[in-house]
Design a protein around this motif. Structure first.
Motif, PDB file in Angstrom:
ATOM      1  N   ILE A   1       0.919  -1.198  -0.330  1.00 45.10           N
ATOM      2  CA  ILE A   1       0.140   0.048  -0.230  1.00 45.10           C
ATOM      3  C   ILE A   1       1.319   1.504   0.060  1.00 45.10           C
ATOM      4  CG2 ILE A   1      -1.996   1.067   1.468  1.00 45.10           C
ATOM      5  CD1 ILE A   1      -2.806  -1.263   0.305  1.00 45.10           C
ATOM      6  N   MET A   2       0.336   2.245  -0.359  1.00 45.34           N
ATOM      7  CA  MET A   2       1.306   3.225  -1.078  1.00 45.34           C
ATOM      8  C   MET A   2       0.379   4.507  -0.473  1.00 45.34           C
ATOM      9  SD  MET A   2       2.575   2.638  -3.866  1.00 45.34           S
ATOM     10  CE  MET A   2       1.837   0.660  -4.154  1.00 45.34           C
ATOM     11  N   GLU A   3       0.737   5.476   0.180  1.00 41.85           N
ATOM     12  CA  GLU A   3       0.163   6.954   0.947  1.00 41.85           C
ATOM     13  C   GLU A   3       1.143   8.150   0.566  1.00 41.85           C
ATOM     14  OE1 GLU A   3      -1.798   9.237   4.977  1.00 41.85           O
ATOM     15  OE2 GLU A   3      -0.121   7.428   4.636  1.00 41.85           O
TER      16      GLU A   3
ATOM     17  N   ILE B   1      -4.222   7.604  -0.396  1.00 39.51           N
ATOM     18  CA  ILE B   1      -3.814   5.854  -0.517  1.00 39.51           C
ATOM     19  C   ILE B   1      -4.000   4.726  -1.161  1.00 39.51           C
ATOM     20  CG2 ILE B   1      -4.069   3.917   1.625  1.00 39.51           C
ATOM     21  CD1 ILE B   1      -4.880   5.976   3.665  1.00 39.51           C
ATOM     22  N   TRP B   2      -3.232   4.079  -1.915  1.00 40.66           N
ATOM     23  CA  TRP B   2      -3.255   4.037  -3.179  1.00 40.66           C
ATOM     24  C   TRP B   2      -2.809   2.141  -3.222  1.00 40.66           C
ATOM     25  CZ3 TRP B   2      -0.471   7.634  -3.424  1.00 40.66           C
ATOM     26  CH2 TRP B   2       0.625   7.676  -4.396  1.00 40.66           C
TER      27      TRP B   2
ATOM     28  N   GLU C   1      -5.439   1.060  -7.801  1.00 40.93           N
ATOM     29  CA  GLU C   1      -6.621   1.081  -7.395  1.00 40.93           C
ATOM     30  C   GLU C   1      -6.269   1.573  -6.381  1.00 40.93           C
ATOM     31  OE1 GLU C   1     -10.232  -0.428  -7.972  1.00 40.93           O
ATOM     32  OE2 GLU C   1      -8.048  -1.922  -9.109  1.00 40.93           O
ATOM     33  N   ILE C   2      -8.148   3.050  -6.200  1.00 43.19           N
ATOM     34  CA  ILE C   2      -7.843   3.880  -4.540  1.00 43.19           C
ATOM     35  C   ILE C   2      -8.217   3.566  -3.945  1.00 43.19           C
ATOM     36  CG2 ILE C   2      -8.572   6.058  -3.980  1.00 43.19           C
ATOM     37  CD1 ILE C   2      -6.397   5.847  -6.004  1.00 43.19           C
ATOM     38  N   VAL C   3      -7.219   2.902  -2.147  1.00 46.45           N
ATOM     39  CA  VAL C   3      -8.236   2.343  -1.107  1.00 46.45           C
ATOM     40  C   VAL C   3      -8.761   4.469  -0.368  1.00 46.45           C
ATOM     41  CG1 VAL C   3      -7.800   1.583   1.489  1.00 46.45           C
ATOM     42  CG2 VAL C   3      -6.215   1.062  -0.604  1.00 46.45           C
TER      43      VAL C   3
ATOM     44  N   GLN D   1      -9.121   8.482 -10.482  1.00 47.12           N
ATOM     45  CA  GLN D   1      -9.936   7.618 -11.104  1.00 47.12           C
ATOM     46  C   GLN D   1      -8.459   6.669 -10.776  1.00 47.12           C
ATOM     47  OE1 GLN D   1     -11.524   8.955 -14.274  1.00 47.12           O
ATOM     48  NE2 GLN D   1     -13.259   9.637 -13.844  1.00 47.12           N
ATOM     49  N   SER D   2      -8.646   5.135 -11.127  1.00 47.96           N
ATOM     50  CA  SER D   2      -8.040   4.554 -11.315  1.00 47.96           C
ATOM     51  C   SER D   2      -7.579   4.335 -12.827  1.00 47.96           C
ATOM     52  CB  SER D   2      -8.833   3.073 -11.089  1.00 47.96           C
ATOM     53  OG  SER D   2      -8.963   2.831  -9.371  1.00 47.96           O
ATOM     54  N   GLU D   3      -6.336   3.937 -12.743  1.00 50.46           N
ATOM     55  CA  GLU D   3      -5.856   3.640 -13.897  1.00 50.46           C
ATOM     56  C   GLU D   3      -4.515   2.607 -14.686  1.00 50.46           C
ATOM     57  OE1 GLU D   3      -1.832   7.278 -13.347  1.00 50.46           O
ATOM     58  OE2 GLU D   3      -4.100   8.167 -14.016  1.00 50.46           O
TER      59      GLU D   3
END
Length: 69
Positions: free
Chosen positions: A25-27, A34-35, A43-45, A57-59
């Motif tokens: 997970i990255m912040e 957080i994604w 994916e956006i968390v 938006q997810s990309e």
């Protein structure tokens, strides 16, 4: 890796491990997003812009997104 909201290249890695499950997970310290990235898809968390027209938006992730030069 770029933040999917503010496009900043700075991020904090959070590694989660539980019973054989591993997730990276990255912040973003700039905007608080957080994604995670799985199979080349972001994916956006946590989306700090959730109620805004600036919503993340997810990309798809390209190989050069991993360069931190």
């Amino acid at each position: 890796m770029k933040c999917p909201v503010c496009k900043s290249h700075e991020h904090v890695d959070i590694d989660l491990h539980s019973d054989g499950f591993t997730e990276g997970i990255m912040e973003c310290p700039s905007c608080g997003t957080i994604w995670s990235v799985n199979h080349g898809v972001t994916e956006i968390v946590k989306d700090p812009q959730e109620k805004s027209f600036l919503e993340a938006q997810s990309e798809c992730v390209e190989g050069d997104d991993y360069n931190l030069d």
